[in-house]
Design an enzyme around this catalytic site. Structure first.
Site, PDB file in Angstrom:
ATOM      1  N   TYR A 143       0.839  -1.207   0.000  1.00  0.00           N
ATOM      2  CA  TYR A 143       0.000   0.000   0.000  1.00  0.00           C
ATOM      3  C   TYR A 143       0.872   1.255   0.000  1.00  0.00           C
ATOM      4  O   TYR A 143       0.658   2.171  -0.806  1.00  0.00           O
ATOM      5  CB  TYR A 143      -0.910  -0.021   1.223  1.00  0.00           C
ATOM      6  CG  TYR A 143      -1.797   1.200   1.355  1.00  0.00           C
ATOM      7  CD1 TYR A 143      -2.962   1.321   0.596  1.00  0.00           C
ATOM      8  CD2 TYR A 143      -1.476   2.235   2.235  1.00  0.00           C
ATOM      9  CE1 TYR A 143      -3.785   2.438   0.712  1.00  0.00           C
ATOM     10  CE2 TYR A 143      -2.294   3.346   2.355  1.00  0.00           C
ATOM     11  CZ  TYR A 143      -3.439   3.446   1.594  1.00  0.00           C
ATOM     12  OH  TYR A 143      -4.240   4.555   1.713  1.00  0.00           O
ATOM     13  N   LYS A 147       1.158   4.276  -2.831  1.00  0.00           N
ATOM     14  CA  LYS A 147       0.832   5.662  -2.516  1.00  0.00           C
ATOM     15  C   LYS A 147       2.045   6.576  -2.705  1.00  0.00           C
ATOM     16  O   LYS A 147       1.900   7.744  -3.108  1.00  0.00           O
ATOM     17  CB  LYS A 147       0.299   5.771  -1.090  1.00  0.00           C
ATOM     18  CG  LYS A 147      -1.102   5.192  -0.912  1.00  0.00           C
ATOM     19  CD  LYS A 147      -2.134   5.951  -1.749  1.00  0.00           C
ATOM     20  CE  LYS A 147      -3.552   5.495  -1.457  1.00  0.00           C
ATOM     21  NZ  LYS A 147      -4.565   6.270  -2.205  1.00  0.00           N
TER      22      LYS A 147
END
Length: 231
Positions: A143, A147
């Site tokens: 994740y 990002k």
């Protein structure tokens, strides 16, 4: 960029922050709000126009941009978060799923809607990022990597979109009280408050919004000898 009479397109708008953005845009006087989600039956907010959209499907992305040719504000909110250790057997496959949605999805939507925004006077793009663009927690490397890449992408898009008069604003936020953080014991922001703040800052011309204390603290630490990402 002003919300009054704007036409807003929001990905992942069926719940959490996406739904909060739709509510905030309507409250701010948007003329129309397109609420996009993979399953349009999950969109139950009165006053929005449901749009079936999987941000990883190129044909659906192109169809959305063609159908919604009056958009003046694109909010790239759709995202996934699935835990995985860096050395787990499925880590790379998990990372690819994250990048398909959190990175390439943002890129594809922005690329598809850039001509639409230009034709409608420039408008703006708001990319929902995360404090984890700058720091990585155990089990969340896929994740965070997606990002961080989306942050770099946003900075590049900002430079290129400027030439056509399109504003790009990045939103960094920590834990919010949404389905994604269910089961996590930590202070959480209200999605409604984050959405209102982000739209207000976008209207003020901000290139970046730090929505909570943790995002501000981590960003500030990046220029110190002991940045937050050092662990």
């Amino acid at each position: 960029m002003k919300l009054k009479n704007a036409v807003v397109f929001i990905t992942g708008a069926n719940r959490g922050l996406g739904r909060a953005f739709a509510e905030a845009a309507l409250a701010a006087g948007a003329a129309k709000v397109y609420a996009a989600a993979r399953d349009i039956t999950s969109i139950d907010l009165p006053g929005v126009v449901p749009v079936a959209l999987d941000v990883t499907d190129a044909a659906q992305v192109a169809a959305a941009a063609a159908r919604c040719s009056d958009v003046t504000l694109l909010i790239n909110n759709a995202g996934i978060s699935q835990g995985s250790g860096v050395l787990a057997d499925d880590a790379i496959a998990t990372a690819r799923r994250h990048f398909d949605t959190n990175f390439f999805g943002v890129w594809a939507l922005t690329q598809a809607f850039a001509p639409v925004l230009q034709a409608n006077g420039g408008g703006a793009v708001l990319n929902v990022l995360s404090v984890l663009s700058w720091v990585t927690l155990p089990g969340l490397t896929p994740y965070s990597a997606s990002k961080a890449a989306a942050w770099a992408l946003s900075n590049g898009l900002r430079q290129e979109l400027k030439a056509q008069g399109t504003q790009l604003t990045s939103l960094h936020v920590g834990y919010m009280d949404t389905d994604m953080t269910r089961g996590i014991e930590a202070p959480k922001s209200s999605p409604a408050e984050v959405a209102r703040l982000a739209l207000a800052e976008l209207e003020a011309g901000a290139f970046e919004v730090l929505a909570d204390d943790i995002s501000r603290q981590v960003k500030q630490s990046l220029s110190t000898p002991t940045p937050a990402y050092a662990g």
